[in-house]
Structure formats: C-alpha cells, structure tokens
Scaffold this motif. Structure first.
Motif, PDB file in Angstrom:
ATOM      1  N   UNK A  48      -0.121  -3.432   4.222  1.00  0.00           N
ATOM      2  CA  UNK A  48      -0.020  -2.557   3.050  1.00  0.00           C
ATOM      3  C   UNK A  48       1.409  -2.524   2.537  1.00  0.00           C
ATOM      4  N   UNK A  49       2.371  -2.471   3.440  1.00  0.00           N
ATOM      5  CA  UNK A  49       3.782  -2.463   3.032  1.00  0.00           C
ATOM      6  C   UNK A  49       4.147  -3.791   2.393  1.00  0.00           C
ATOM      7  N   UNK A  50       3.666  -4.900   2.967  1.00  0.00           N
ATOM      8  CA  UNK A  50       3.940  -6.224   2.399  1.00  0.00           C
ATOM      9  C   UNK A  50       3.336  -6.356   1.009  1.00  0.00           C
ATOM     10  N   UNK A  51       2.132  -5.840   0.828  1.00  0.00           N
ATOM     11  CA  UNK A  51       1.461  -5.897  -0.474  1.00  0.00           C
ATOM     12  C   UNK A  51       2.225  -5.053  -1.490  1.00  0.00           C
ATOM     13  N   UNK A  52       2.653  -3.884  -1.079  1.00  0.00           N
ATOM     14  CA  UNK A  52       3.415  -3.026  -1.992  1.00  0.00           C
ATOM     15  C   UNK A  52       4.724  -3.708  -2.387  1.00  0.00           C
ATOM     16  N   UNK A  53       5.390  -4.327  -1.420  1.00  0.00           N
ATOM     17  CA  UNK A  53       6.639  -5.034  -1.701  1.00  0.00           C
ATOM     18  C   UNK A  53       6.402  -6.169  -2.695  1.00  0.00           C
ATOM     19  N   UNK A  54       5.329  -6.936  -2.480  1.00  0.00           N
ATOM     20  CA  UNK A  54       4.997  -8.039  -3.377  1.00  0.00           C
ATOM     21  C   UNK A  54       4.764  -7.519  -4.787  1.00  0.00           C
ATOM     22  N   UNK A  55       4.050  -6.421  -4.922  1.00  0.00           N
ATOM     23  CA  UNK A  55       3.780  -5.841  -6.230  1.00  0.00           C
ATOM     24  C   UNK A  55       5.071  -5.365  -6.906  1.00  0.00           C
ATOM     25  N   UNK A  56       5.977  -4.785  -6.128  1.00  0.00           N
ATOM     26  CA  UNK A  56       7.249  -4.346  -6.688  1.00  0.00           C
ATOM     27  C   UNK A  56       8.085  -5.525  -7.166  1.00  0.00           C
TER      28      UNK A  56
END
Length: 81
Positions: free
Chosen positions: A7-15
């Motif tokens: 989830x953190x990796x996905x959020x980072x990618x989106x940012x």
C-alpha cells in the motif's frame, strides 16, 4: 511483501506520477507564458518592463510602497532623478 508495504509503495507510485503530471503542466504553462510575452513584444510592448510590472503586482501594496520609497532614497543619494 506485507500488505502494508504494498500500500505504501502504491501510494508512493501515485505521488510520483502526480508530480510528473504537474511538471508537464508547469512546462506547458511556462510555454504559454513565453508565447504571451512574444505576442506582447510583437505588438510593441517592452517585455522587460512588463516582467517588472508583473513582479510589482505580485507584491503586497505596503511592501511595494516601502520598496519604492527605499529606491527613491537611494536614487536621491546618487543624484538620479
């Protein structure tokens, strides 16, 4: 990989993707501003002076008045009318 890390990796990618989109928009806006300055020059206006006007318009009125008063004081000290 734990769900929390995914989830953190996905959020980072989106940012990161959001930053990339904004950078592209910023470049587009910069190009648009450049085009307007070119149009301004083509119609006979001075782009350098207009940039100074834009800078003054961004300032708060009291800050602008203070800067102009200091500038006038310095000009008087040098004998510039």
């Amino acid at each position: 990989m734990p769900e929390q890390h995914r989830a953190a990796d996905e959020r980072y990618r989106l940012l990161v993707e959001r930053i990339q989109r904004l950078e592209e928009e910023k470049k587009g806006i910069g190009d648009d501003i450049k085009d307007v300055y070119n149009e301004l020059k083509a119609t006979g206006y001075d782009a350098k002076v207009t940039r100074q006007i834009i800078r003054l318009l961004k300032m708060r009125p009291d800050n602008r008045r203070e800067m102009e008063a200091v500038l006038e004081t310095y000009k008087n000290a040098l004998g510039i009318d």
